[in-house]
Design a protein around this motif. Structure first.
Motif, mmCIF file in Angstrom:
data_model
loop_
_atom_site.group_PDB
_atom_site.id
_atom_site.type_symbol
_atom_site.label_atom_id
_atom_site.label_comp_id
_atom_site.label_asym_id
_atom_site.label_seq_id
_atom_site.Cartn_x
_atom_site.Cartn_y
_atom_site.Cartn_z
ATOM 1 N N SER A 63 0.830 -1.217 0.000
ATOM 2 C CA SER A 63 0.000 0.000 0.000
ATOM 3 C C SER A 63 0.857 1.257 0.000
ATOM 4 O O SER A 63 0.380 2.346 -0.356
ATOM 5 C CB SER A 63 -0.935 0.003 1.209
ATOM 6 N N GLY A 64 2.125 1.127 0.392
ATOM 7 C CA GLY A 64 3.008 2.291 0.448
ATOM 8 C C GLY A 64 3.753 2.574 -0.844
ATOM 9 O O GLY A 64 4.424 3.609 -0.965
ATOM 10 N N LEU A 65 3.632 1.677 -1.843
ATOM 11 C CA LEU A 65 4.377 1.861 -3.081
ATOM 12 C C LEU A 65 3.983 3.145 -3.817
ATOM 13 O O LEU A 65 4.846 3.981 -4.152
ATOM 14 C CB LEU A 65 4.179 0.653 -4.013
ATOM 15 N N THR A 66 2.702 3.318 -4.071
ATOM 16 C CA THR A 66 2.249 4.472 -4.857
ATOM 17 C C THR A 66 2.583 5.802 -4.179
ATOM 18 O O THR A 66 3.176 6.696 -4.817
ATOM 19 C CB THR A 66 0.739 4.371 -5.138
ATOM 20 N N PRO A 67 2.217 6.015 -2.873
ATOM 21 C CA PRO A 67 2.571 7.304 -2.249
ATOM 22 C C PRO A 67 4.074 7.550 -2.170
ATOM 23 O O PRO A 67 4.530 8.686 -2.309
ATOM 24 C CB PRO A 67 1.943 7.202 -0.853
ATOM 25 N N THR A 68 4.863 6.478 -1.961
ATOM 26 C CA THR A 68 6.318 6.653 -1.898
ATOM 27 C C THR A 68 6.872 7.085 -3.254
ATOM 28 O O THR A 68 7.696 8.009 -3.338
ATOM 29 C CB THR A 68 7.003 5.355 -1.443
ATOM 30 N N PHE A 69 6.427 6.428 -4.324
ATOM 31 C CA PHE A 69 6.878 6.810 -5.666
ATOM 32 C C PHE A 69 6.460 8.244 -5.990
ATOM 33 O O PHE A 69 7.232 8.991 -6.624
ATOM 34 C CB PHE A 69 6.298 5.861 -6.718
ATOM 35 N N ASP A 70 5.271 8.650 -5.568
ATOM 36 C CA ASP A 70 4.784 10.017 -5.827
ATOM 37 C C ASP A 70 5.687 11.042 -5.155
ATOM 38 O O ASP A 70 6.038 12.083 -5.750
ATOM 39 C CB ASP A 70 3.339 10.174 -5.341
ATOM 40 N N VAL A 71 6.069 10.756 -3.911
ATOM 41 C CA VAL A 71 6.940 11.683 -3.187
ATOM 42 C C VAL A 71 8.302 11.785 -3.885
ATOM 43 O O VAL A 71 8.847 12.884 -4.068
ATOM 44 C CB VAL A 71 7.114 11.234 -1.720
#
Length: 640
Positions: A516-524
């Motif tokens: 679940s943390g992949l997308t927000p981490t990549f966005d940052v």
């Protein structure tokens, strides 16, 4: 369709045939010409004939040096350094079943003419085919119970003389495929001589045996050994010598038989396998001979027998040698045993043998690659090619690990490699190279959390695309990391798979937090590093998440988000650079290790060559020799 194994087998047997003495050119062009060739023809054909003769001379060169013959029984034909092997087991399953059993499964002419070949077999067809197959224990124990396994006197004497060179008083001997005769020297006094065969009636006639029992040598645990409680009860490291005369042509699972022999031998013990030509038992026991034996010649048989040693325990055997122990005047008569007796001449006889090497049970820190190679000698499933790729990687990892606990875990996890390779062998070797497979396997067994449990193996299959990926984990991971290079994906897989099957709620929550943390981490990361490639964003993001989120108790989601948000571009680029440098350092260290290994091999080869040259010189210049008639050393006559 031509398979890789069929190509490997063809190449393997071609080497076997063309590497032995006794082969002549297929066509003698010079001898067939009835007219004087023109100068143009000489120009074309002359070099060809010269090349052909040179190649033939090379074929006829001895494959065992004088130095190798010293201290060995007469007839050494193939020395230890002459054997060449393909990288994997080169045989198909049909090679080791009786030819008649293969024929019973083939479509008949009527079915081919009527076009009915595509019809599935009926239960009656299947039952008839099964009924027609050879029952090997019924064959030996009932149908052939009173048929002697005799060979000609001359051939028997050659086997006896060969045994006499290596068997000594007081030895413990096991004989596989035992029958009414063991061909032992008359005055030999063994401590024990246990016979194992398919015909108790014949073994009861053998006065040399101190004990005997019936075992089906063709009933095996695949890639493990012979399935026999009686044989297992004998223990391991028990026998000084194992004999197996005129039995190899009936083995349907030879690799497992040779593997059992390795376990039963003491370190330093020798297995000796004498055999005759393929016509030896024609009209007598040929119903039980395997397709492989009946379709190959004597030279190929020697290489095939040697390959059973190689592919049963690899470097767990040493001193592999092939002997031609045929009596004078022997020939490969198509009339088999009856013809040999009628003509008062023996059959061609051969023997292949090797010695068991003691297996290492701990890692030698001075040479961990050798130790890991030794530990993997008898691992099932993992091919010799893969073991050669794994050993240096495991050694490098072992040297990097800092605690004894981590090192012990790695050694223990070597036993999980067969399960890993059961999955990896299904991968496309071009998309997922053997080298990448070896690296993934090494990374998995290095992880202390990996034990090869069912959930981990299912996760590995899903991660590799061999099973439908789970919608909650593997599908989004695959979609969100599709720009990463294959090596980075292998590394990520090695991080993720060991986290499955832990039985820990905290670990399950960490896996969910990772995906679940992949997308927000990549966005940052994209917002901070606007010029960074998508593949690098994904590599950096998965590394950060694997380091802090995947391991329970390191960071909460909130703590991780604050930490990533606080990093500036230069810090993120430094982390990425450090991550990429691991690969470069690993490749550099691997190359250095391979270079060192090659240099060591060249040093040993040069030393061996020097020793052989010194022995040859000493042989030429010696002034004394042992006279077997007088039993004394005597001065040699000097040649003018």
């Amino acid at each position: 369709m031509v398979t890789y194994k069929s190509v490997a087998l063809a190449a393997f047997l071609t080497i076997a045939a063309t590497s032995c003495n006794g082969f002549s050119p297929m066509v003698n062009i010079a001898g067939q010409r009835a007219v004087t060739p023109s100068s143009t023809e000489l120009f074309i054909i002359g070099p060809f004939i010269k090349k052909m003769r040179a190649e033939q001379a090379k074929k006829n060169m001895p494959m065992a040096s004088d130095a190798e013959r010293d201290g060995e029984a007469p007839g050494l034909r193939v020395g230890t350094n002459a054997w060449k092997w393909p990288p994997i087991w080169p045989y198909g399953t049909d090679e080791f079943i009786p030819t008649e059993d293969i024929a019973s499964n083939a479509p008949n002419m009527a079915s081919m003419l009527t076009g009915s070949m595509g019809q599935p077999p009926t239960p009656e067809d299947i039952a008839q085919k099964e009924e027609a197959k050879l029952d090997i224990m019924e064959y030996w124990g009932e149908e052939k119970a009173s048929v002697l396994t005799e060979i000609s006197d001359d051939s028997a004497k050659m086997v006896t003389d060969h045994y006499g060179f290596y068997l000594k008083d007081g030895m413990d001997v096991l004989e596989l495929g035992a029958a009414e005769e063991s061909y032992l020297p008359e005055n030999l006094k063994l401590a024990s001589h246990i016979g194992v065969g398919g015909n108790q009636a014949l073994m009861d006639k053998n006065s040399a045996l101190t004990e005997s029992f019936v075992v089906n040598l063709n009933d095996v645990v695949p890639e493990n050994g012979i399935k026999s409680d009686e044989l297992r009860a004998l223990g391991t490291n028990k026998f000084d010598v194992i004999l197996m005369a005129n039995t190899i042509d009936f083995l349907t699972n030879p690799r497992e038989v040779f593997r059992s022999a390795w376990y039963l031998l003491k370190p330093g013990g020798t297995m000796i396998v004498p055999f005759s030509n393929k016509e030896a038992y024609s009209g007598k026991f040929d119903r039980a001979q395997t397709k492989m034996w009946r379709e190959r010649n004597d030279d190929q048989h020697m290489w095939i027998c040697g390959s059973f040693f190689q592919f049963s325990a690899g470097d767990g055997w040493e001193g592999l040698k092939g002997f031609d122990i045929s009596p004078e005047g022997a020939g490969g008569s198509d009339e088999g045993i009856k013809g040999a007796f009628a003509q008062k001449k023996g059959l061609n006889m051969f023997a292949v043998q090797a010695t068991k090497v003691e297996q290492e049970i701990s890692i030698d820190e001075a040479d961990p690659e050798k130790s890991f190679s030794s530990i993997m000698w008898l691992l099932p499933t993992v091919q010799e090619r893969d073991k050669q790729l794994l050993a240096p990687r495991l050694a490098r990892t072992f040297n990097i690990l800092s605690t004894e606990e981590e090192k012990d875990s790695l050694i223990e996890n070597v036993d999980t490699l067969p399960g890993v390779y059961e999955v990896l062998i299904k991968m496309d070797q071009f998309a997922f190279t053997f080298s990448m497979q070896a690296q993934l396997a090494t990374d998995l067994v290095t992880n202390k959390s990996f034990d090869g449990n069912d959930e981990q193996m299912l996760a590995l299959r899903m991660g590799l695309g061999l099973r439908t990926p789970s919608e909650t984990f593997w599908e989004p991971v695959g979609q969100l990391t599709m720009d990463m290079d294959p090596e980075s994906k292998v590394n990520l897989l090695a991080h993720l798979v060991p986290r499955f099957g832990s039985g820990s709620n905290e670990q399950d929550a960490a896996l969910e937090a990772f995906v679940s943390g992949l997308t927000p981490t990549f966005d940052v990361l994209r917002s901070k590093c606007t010029d960074m490639a998508a593949s690098d964003i994904q590599l950096l993001g998965t590394e950060l998440l694997a380091a802090e989120i995947l391991v329970p108790g390191r960071s909460t989601r909130e703590e991780f988000a604050l930490w990533v948000g606080s990093l500036d571009v230069s810090e993120l680029e430094a982390i990425l650079k450090r991550r990429k440098s691991y690969k470069e350092e690993a490749l550099g260290e691997m190359k250095q290790m391979q270079d060192d290994r090659q240099a060591d091999a060249e040093r040993r080869e040069a030393l061996l060559k020097k020793m052989q040259e010194q022995q040859d010189k000493a042989r030429r210049e010696r002034s004394m020799a042992f006279n077997p008639e007088t039993g004394k050393m005597q001065e040699l006559e000097k040649k003018d």
